[in-house]
Write an enzyme that holds these catalytic residues in place. Structure first.
Site, mmCIF file in Angstrom:
data_model
loop_
_atom_site.group_PDB
_atom_site.id
_atom_site.type_symbol
_atom_site.label_atom_id
_atom_site.label_comp_id
_atom_site.label_asym_id
_atom_site.label_seq_id
_atom_site.Cartn_x
_atom_site.Cartn_y
_atom_site.Cartn_z
ATOM 1 N N LYS A 90 6.803 10.887 1.956
ATOM 2 C CA LYS A 90 5.882 10.663 0.829
ATOM 3 C C LYS A 90 5.221 11.990 0.453
ATOM 4 O O LYS A 90 5.059 12.310 -0.717
ATOM 5 C CB LYS A 90 4.758 9.698 1.228
ATOM 6 C CG LYS A 90 5.104 8.234 1.240
ATOM 7 C CD LYS A 90 3.791 7.479 1.491
ATOM 8 C CE LYS A 90 3.949 6.000 1.531
ATOM 9 N NZ LYS A 90 2.659 5.307 1.738
ATOM 10 N N ASP A 119 -0.392 3.552 -1.204
ATOM 11 C CA ASP A 119 0.174 2.371 -0.578
ATOM 12 C C ASP A 119 1.292 1.868 -1.470
ATOM 13 O O ASP A 119 1.132 1.804 -2.687
ATOM 14 C CB ASP A 119 -0.920 1.312 -0.412
ATOM 15 C CG ASP A 119 -0.545 0.365 0.699
ATOM 16 O OD1 ASP A 119 -0.188 0.842 1.785
ATOM 17 O OD2 ASP A 119 -0.564 -0.857 0.480
ATOM 18 N N LYS A 162 14.953 11.530 -7.427
ATOM 19 C CA LYS A 162 14.243 10.286 -7.096
ATOM 20 C C LYS A 162 12.888 10.232 -7.816
ATOM 21 O O LYS A 162 12.514 9.196 -8.364
ATOM 22 C CB LYS A 162 14.047 10.186 -5.572
ATOM 23 C CG LYS A 162 13.316 8.914 -5.174
ATOM 24 C CD LYS A 162 13.051 8.798 -3.695
ATOM 25 C CE LYS A 162 12.068 7.657 -3.448
ATOM 26 N NZ LYS A 162 11.622 7.572 -2.057
#
Ligand code: ITT
Length: 176
Positions: free
Chosen positions: A11, A60, A156
């Site tokens: 991340k 999240d 991505k």
């Protein structure tokens, strides 16, 4: 400098491609059982706000599969750790409708809480393809034939829930 509070290096690497002035910091925080990613993220901020010196954000995310009534959704991290991609593919056996979406909620704290969201629609692949992390090998975003696992981080980011949320966050920071 803004801290990205996360234990997930992938991340962080994705975020660093869009937000250059960030640093990873791993401070575990409780991820409560709630109905939405927004609630989980806000709870995290409130838990961390007196423990971090300076501006920070957390993120999240989750995978929501149509045919499974949005499972694993807010339980994505737990489900990945337990049944993983093989388990998800097994649950999807014999199901034709393979629509799914990824969602990311970034919560940024600068004295106030700001939320930035991104959704990426796509479908669950028939088998795992490529590498990446988490559900990357089984998710194909709309507009591509590749799974996230077969893309490099830049590609991505063009499609992903996280890329969308990060670019919105970046626009906010630049407008300050
Ligand atoms: P944090 O420390 O930031 O919480 P985490 O990996 O535990 O890192 P989450 O709590 O947000 O992340 O859980 C989200 C789960 O969904 C995570 O375990 C991943 O497996 C999966 N996930 C989220 N975004 C993904 C992506 O871009 N590609 C693949 N899987 C993803």
């Amino acid at each position: 400098m803004i801290y990205f509070i996360t234990g997930n290096k992938h991340k962080y690497i994705e975020a660093k491609k869009i937000l250059h002035e960030i640093e990873m910091k791993h401070i575990p925080y409780p991820e409560i059982q709630a109905d939405s990613l927004e609630e989980v993220a806000e709870f995290g901020i409130n838990y961390l706000k007196n423990k971090v010196n300076g501006k920070f954000f957390l993120e999240d995310s989750g995978l929501f599969i149509n045919a499974l009534n949005d499972f694993p959704g807010v339980y994505s991290a737990y489900v990945f750790k337990t049944i993983g991609n093989d388990g998800i593919l097994k649950l999807m056996e014999g199901i034709d409708g393979r629509k799914a979406y990824f969602k990311a909620v970034i919560a940024y704290y600068d004295g106030e809480i700001h939320l930035f969201k991104g959704i990426c629609h796509g479908r669950i692949a028939m088998q795992k393809r490529g590498k990446g992390f988490g559900y990357d090998p089984i998710f194909i975003p709309n507009g591509s034939k590749k799974t996230f696992g077969e893309m490099n981080k830049e590609e991505k980011n063009k499609y992903s829930h996280r890329g969308i949320a990060l670019r919105e966050f970046d626009r906010f920071l630049n407008s300050q």
